[in-house]
Design a protein around this motif. Structure first.
Motif, mmCIF file in Angstrom:
data_model
loop_
_atom_site.group_PDB
_atom_site.id
_atom_site.type_symbol
_atom_site.label_atom_id
_atom_site.label_comp_id
_atom_site.label_asym_id
_atom_site.label_seq_id
_atom_site.Cartn_x
_atom_site.Cartn_y
_atom_site.Cartn_z
ATOM 1 N N PHE A 62 0.854 -1.192 0.000
ATOM 2 C CA PHE A 62 0.000 0.000 0.000
ATOM 3 C C PHE A 62 0.887 1.238 0.000
ATOM 4 C CE2 PHE A 62 0.648 -1.417 4.383
ATOM 5 C CZ PHE A 62 1.105 -0.274 5.010
ATOM 6 N N THR A 98 -3.721 -0.084 -3.274
ATOM 7 C CA THR A 98 -4.578 0.801 -2.498
ATOM 8 C C THR A 98 -3.750 1.976 -1.978
ATOM 9 O OG1 THR A 98 -6.082 0.936 -0.606
ATOM 10 C CG2 THR A 98 -4.223 -0.552 -0.381
ATOM 11 N N ARG A 112 -10.567 0.476 -1.438
ATOM 12 C CA ARG A 112 -10.159 0.983 -0.123
ATOM 13 C C ARG A 112 -9.286 2.228 -0.208
ATOM 14 N NH1 ARG A 112 -9.602 -4.594 1.346
ATOM 15 N NH2 ARG A 112 -7.335 -4.479 1.400
ATOM 16 N N TRP A 123 -6.416 3.545 8.779
ATOM 17 C CA TRP A 123 -6.416 3.074 7.390
ATOM 18 C C TRP A 123 -5.339 2.009 7.176
ATOM 19 C CZ3 TRP A 123 -3.037 2.974 3.261
ATOM 20 C CH2 TRP A 123 -3.595 2.745 1.997
ATOM 21 N N VAL A 165 -6.047 -1.853 6.016
ATOM 22 C CA VAL A 165 -5.480 -2.412 4.777
ATOM 23 C C VAL A 165 -4.510 -3.549 5.086
ATOM 24 C CG1 VAL A 165 -3.992 -1.895 2.814
ATOM 25 C CG2 VAL A 165 -5.791 -0.301 3.453
ATOM 26 N N ALA A 221 -4.466 -7.413 3.851
ATOM 27 C CA ALA A 221 -3.531 -7.618 2.735
ATOM 28 C C ALA A 221 -3.058 -9.070 2.705
ATOM 29 C CB ALA A 221 -2.324 -6.695 2.881
#
Length: 355
Positions: free
Chosen positions: A164, A261, A292, A346, A350, A354
């Motif tokens: 990410f 993301t 997301r 966040w 994530v 993941a």
């Protein structure tokens, strides 16, 4: 005489109580890192040996690599990162950061780098982390600041190791960012619109002359001195070459290729980069790409996402001592609103999902 001594003693006692209360409610501890959790990590990129520190917050949570903005940054940005780092650690997010080339324990010269060079260095840092025991399958992301806006979007084209991306206070176009910062600086200096437009026109011609051609630094230096420019405003030779190497940067093409993301968070009161433009470009290019991904424009926040009421300066050297002292006492509370909660929440969301 005895009465004055009594009064002085009372005042001294009250002063000590006040200091104690300030220290009790302050976040000065946000500038101390847990020593036991730190691990030195060294890696190479090209001819450079980069020296960094991994701080492990958990055995299975997410990990972020900090990607610096402009300037000669050591791994913790001379302590400026530490409130953010401690917030990430408290949320179970491990952190890795390294000294830029030629800073701290790292070799090289960061001013020799292009933005693709910096992206390659970041990919090398990712590879080094992946080789550590326990890091093979953990979600590892990149968290970058300011100039990292021209670095982060390039990294996924070089490696698939990133899970990410988080960009704080980034920009899109190098020259547009410089123009925006110049406008805000002249506005804050009280210059009238006509004078601002004239200066922008002059700068545009100068930038084309020096940074889009092959004229020498010696010619630039002579021209600046002949124009009566103050020495402090004349670029060093290394900086001149750095700007020439990167002056055509625009992040749109690499952003459009992203499939990871992404969290973009910018301060509405940013004096250095056009936050509205940054958030708008990311939204338009990545809308619908990943469910997301989030794009935040934070009211009353600065370039560094601090409270604009207290910390809105373009350069760290502009901070008065009162602002410096306030920042040290405030620690993570210097950030505006729920910025840190957005970032840590966040990342954990994530990283928890993941592969």
């Amino acid at each position: 005489m005895g009465r004055w001594l009594i009064r002085l003693a009372v005042l001294a006692a009250l002063g000590l109580i006040a200091v104690g209360l300030v220290l009790t409610v302050s976040r000065i501890g946000d500038f101390d890192l847990p020593q036991a959790a730190q691990r030195p990590v060294t890696f190479t990129h090209g001819d450079h040996r980069l020296d960094g520190t991994l701080i492990t917050a958990s055995e299975a949570g997410g990990v972020v690599l900090l990607v610096h903005g402009d300037g000669p940054q050591d791994r913790w940005a001379d302590g400026g990162y530490l409130p953010l780092v401690n917030t990430l650690l408290d949320a179970g997010i491990s952190v890795f950061s390294w000294d830029k080339p030629g800073v701290g324990a790292s070799t090289g010269n960061w001013l020799d780098q292009s933005m693709p060079d910096r992206a390659g260095e970041t990919a090398a840092a990712l590879a080094a982390l992946r080789q550590l025991p326990g890091m093979e399958d953990r979600p590892i992301g990149l968290l970058g600041f300011s100039q990292a806006g021209w670095v982060l979007p390039r990294v996924p084209t070089l490696t698939d190791e990133a899970s990410f991306l988080v960009l704080m206070g980034g920009a899109i176009n190098w020259q547009a960012q410089g123009r925006y910062a110049a406008i805000r600086r002249m506005q804050n200096d009280g210059q009238p619109p006509a004078a601002i437009e004239a200066e922008l026109a002059r700068q545009a011609v100068e930038n084309r002359d020096w940074f889009e051609g092959s004229r020498t630094y010696e010619a630039y230096l002579a021209a600046q001195r002949a124009a009566g420019r103050a020495e402090a405003r004349i670029l060093s030779e290394d900086r001149f070459r750095f700007v020439r190497k990167n002056a055509q940067e625009d992040a749109r093409a690499p952003i459009a290729e992203l499939t990871l993301t992404v969290l973009v968070i910018s301060g509405e009161e940013d004096l250095n980069a056009d936050a509205r433009d940054t958030v708008s470009v990311y939204r338009s290019l990545l809308n619908g790409v990943h469910p997301r991904s989030q794009f935040h424009l934070v009211p009353n926040a600065t370039h560094a996402l601090l409270s604009a009421d207290r910390y809105n300066y373009q350069l760290p050297g502009q901070w008065p001592r009162t602002a410096q002292a306030r920042f040290i006492l405030s620690g993570r509370n210097a950030y505006e609103g729920d910025v840190l909660e957005i970032v840590t929440g966040w990342i954990n969301d994530v990283a928890g999902r993941a592969p």
